[in-house]
Design a protein around this motif. Structure first.
Motif, PDB file in Angstrom:
ATOM      1  N   PHE A   1       0.830  -1.197   0.000  1.00 31.39           N
ATOM      2  CA  PHE A   1       0.000   0.000   0.000  1.00 31.39           C
ATOM      3  C   PHE A   1       0.866   1.249   0.000  1.00 31.39           C
ATOM      4  O   PHE A   1       0.614   2.204  -0.731  1.00 31.39           O
ATOM      5  CB  PHE A   1      -0.953  -0.019   1.198  1.00 31.39           C
ATOM      6  N   PHE A   2       1.923   1.252   0.815  1.00 30.41           N
ATOM      7  CA  PHE A   2       2.845   2.379   0.832  1.00 30.41           C
ATOM      8  C   PHE A   2       3.530   2.543  -0.522  1.00 30.41           C
ATOM      9  O   PHE A   2       3.731   3.669  -0.991  1.00 30.41           O
ATOM     10  CB  PHE A   2       3.896   2.212   1.934  1.00 30.41           C
ATOM     11  N   ALA A   3       3.875   1.430  -1.158  1.00 31.50           N
ATOM     12  CA  ALA A   3       4.502   1.497  -2.478  1.00 31.50           C
ATOM     13  C   ALA A   3       3.551   2.139  -3.486  1.00 31.50           C
ATOM     14  O   ALA A   3       3.969   2.967  -4.304  1.00 31.50           O
ATOM     15  CB  ALA A   3       4.910   0.106  -2.945  1.00 31.50           C
ATOM     16  N   GLY A   4       2.277   1.781  -3.437  1.00 31.43           N
ATOM     17  CA  GLY A   4       1.303   2.373  -4.345  1.00 31.43           C
ATOM     18  C   GLY A   4       1.110   3.858  -4.111  1.00 31.43           C
ATOM     19  O   GLY A   4       1.067   4.648  -5.063  1.00 31.43           O
ATOM     20  N   VAL A   5       1.001   4.236  -2.843  1.00 27.03           N
ATOM     21  CA  VAL A   5       0.842   5.660  -2.515  1.00 27.03           C
ATOM     22  C   VAL A   5       2.101   6.432  -2.912  1.00 27.03           C
ATOM     23  O   VAL A   5       2.012   7.533  -3.476  1.00 27.03           O
ATOM     24  CB  VAL A   5       0.525   5.834  -1.009  1.00 27.03           C
TER      25      VAL A   5
ATOM     26  N   LEU B   1       1.490   4.610   8.590  1.00 27.76           N
ATOM     27  CA  LEU B   1       2.199   3.756   9.540  1.00 27.76           C
ATOM     28  C   LEU B   1       1.287   2.788  10.267  1.00 27.76           C
ATOM     29  O   LEU B   1       1.690   1.692  10.624  1.00 27.76           O
ATOM     30  CB  LEU B   1       2.945   4.634  10.554  1.00 27.76           C
ATOM     31  N   GLU B   2       0.066   3.158  10.461  1.00 27.86           N
ATOM     32  CA  GLU B   2      -0.889   2.289  11.176  1.00 27.86           C
ATOM     33  C   GLU B   2      -1.761   1.472  10.240  1.00 27.86           C
ATOM     34  O   GLU B   2      -2.784   0.950  10.663  1.00 27.86           O
ATOM     35  CB  GLU B   2      -1.769   3.138  12.100  1.00 27.86           C
ATOM     36  N   TYR B   3      -1.393   1.368   8.972  1.00 30.07           N
ATOM     37  CA  TYR B   3      -2.193   0.600   8.025  1.00 30.07           C
ATOM     38  C   TYR B   3      -2.095  -0.886   8.379  1.00 30.07           C
ATOM     39  O   TYR B   3      -1.038  -1.478   8.359  1.00 30.07           O
ATOM     40  CB  TYR B   3      -1.695   0.836   6.594  1.00 30.07           C
ATOM     41  N   ASP B   4      -3.211  -1.502   8.756  1.00 31.17           N
ATOM     42  CA  ASP B   4      -3.239  -2.900   9.177  1.00 31.17           C
ATOM     43  C   ASP B   4      -4.359  -3.697   8.523  1.00 31.17           C
ATOM     44  O   ASP B   4      -5.014  -4.491   9.170  1.00 31.17           O
ATOM     45  CB  ASP B   4      -3.386  -3.001  10.702  1.00 31.17           C
ATOM     46  N   ARG B   5      -4.618  -3.510   7.287  1.00 32.31           N
ATOM     47  CA  ARG B   5      -5.704  -4.262   6.635  1.00 32.31           C
ATOM     48  C   ARG B   5      -5.201  -5.503   5.984  1.00 32.31           C
ATOM     49  O   ARG B   5      -4.145  -5.664   5.574  1.00 32.31           O
ATOM     50  CB  ARG B   5      -6.409  -3.375   5.620  1.00 32.31           C
TER      51      ARG B   5
ATOM     52  N   LEU C   1      10.979   2.894   0.040  1.00 33.65           N
ATOM     53  CA  LEU C   1      10.467   1.573   0.413  1.00 33.65           C
ATOM     54  C   LEU C   1      11.349   0.932   1.482  1.00 33.65           C
ATOM     55  O   LEU C   1      10.847   0.338   2.437  1.00 33.65           O
ATOM     56  CB  LEU C   1      10.376   0.666  -0.806  1.00 33.65           C
ATOM     57  N   GLY C   2      12.652   1.073   1.331  1.00 33.58           N
ATOM     58  CA  GLY C   2      13.562   0.547   2.344  1.00 33.58           C
ATOM     59  C   GLY C   2      13.402   1.249   3.679  1.00 33.58           C
ATOM     60  O   GLY C   2      13.399   0.610   4.741  1.00 33.58           O
ATOM     61  N   SER C   3      13.241   2.543   3.639  1.00 34.01           N
ATOM     62  CA  SER C   3      13.060   3.321   4.860  1.00 34.01           C
ATOM     63  C   SER C   3      11.754   2.957   5.566  1.00 34.01           C
ATOM     64  O   SER C   3      11.702   2.819   6.782  1.00 34.01           O
ATOM     65  CB  SER C   3      13.088   4.809   4.518  1.00 34.01           C
ATOM     66  N   TYR C   4      10.691   2.786   4.788  1.00 30.66           N
ATOM     67  CA  TYR C   4       9.393   2.434   5.379  1.00 30.66           C
ATOM     68  C   TYR C   4       9.430   1.012   5.954  1.00 30.66           C
ATOM     69  O   TYR C   4       8.870   0.762   7.015  1.00 30.66           O
ATOM     70  CB  TYR C   4       8.286   2.558   4.337  1.00 30.66           C
ATOM     71  N   ALA C   5      10.100   0.102   5.267  1.00 27.49           N
ATOM     72  CA  ALA C   5      10.230  -1.262   5.776  1.00 27.49           C
ATOM     73  C   ALA C   5      11.014  -1.277   7.090  1.00 27.49           C
ATOM     74  O   ALA C   5      10.724  -2.082   7.983  1.00 27.49           O
ATOM     75  CB  ALA C   5      10.901  -2.149   4.741  1.00 27.49           C
TER      76      ALA C   5
END
Length: 124
Positions: free
Chosen positions: A9-13, A120-124, A50-54
């Motif tokens: 989802f973060f990658a898409g956004v 950060l709180e995306y949990d779906r 993406l690396g930073s978010y992971a």
């Protein structure tokens, strides 16, 4: 599985933000060399973000040790800074338009960095 979905989802956004920013920056940077520099910057920013978010996601509030989120966020910020500093001489050696490369990289980092706390709180 949730971590994979959140990262996807973060990658898409991030991709949407980078594409939108590229369209807007193309109004200012008009030459083919500048467009090529922006494309290289877009790919680099996407990979770094993406690396930073992971790195950041496992320490989200309520899931990591106290202070771990800020530590990981700081590591991500330092990583972005080093990428920017190292990208400048590399862009010059590869003969990219330096102005377009650096302005677009900073723009892409900023735009995607603003999405991090929201997702950060995306949990779906």
């Amino acid at each position: 599985m949730r971590e994979t979905r959140a990262l996807s989802f973060f990658a898409g956004v991030s991709a949407a933000l980078i594409i939108t920013s590229t369209i807007i920056l193309r109004m200012y940077f008009r030459t083919v060399e500048q467009h090529n520099a922006m494309l290289v910057s877009a790919a680099l920013a996407f990979a770094v973000q993406l690396g930073s978010y992971a790195l950041l996601r496992p320490a989200r509030p309520g899931h990591g040790a106290p202070g771990e989120l800020m530590l990981r966020w700081g590591i991500g910020a330092v990583m972005r800074f080093f990428v920017l500093v190292l990208y400048a001489p590399i862009a010059r050696v590869v003969n990219l338009s330096l102005e377009a490369a650096l302005v677009s990289l900073v723009t892409f980092f900023f735009m995607t960095m603003m999405a991090e706390p929201l997702l950060l709180e995306y949990d779906r």
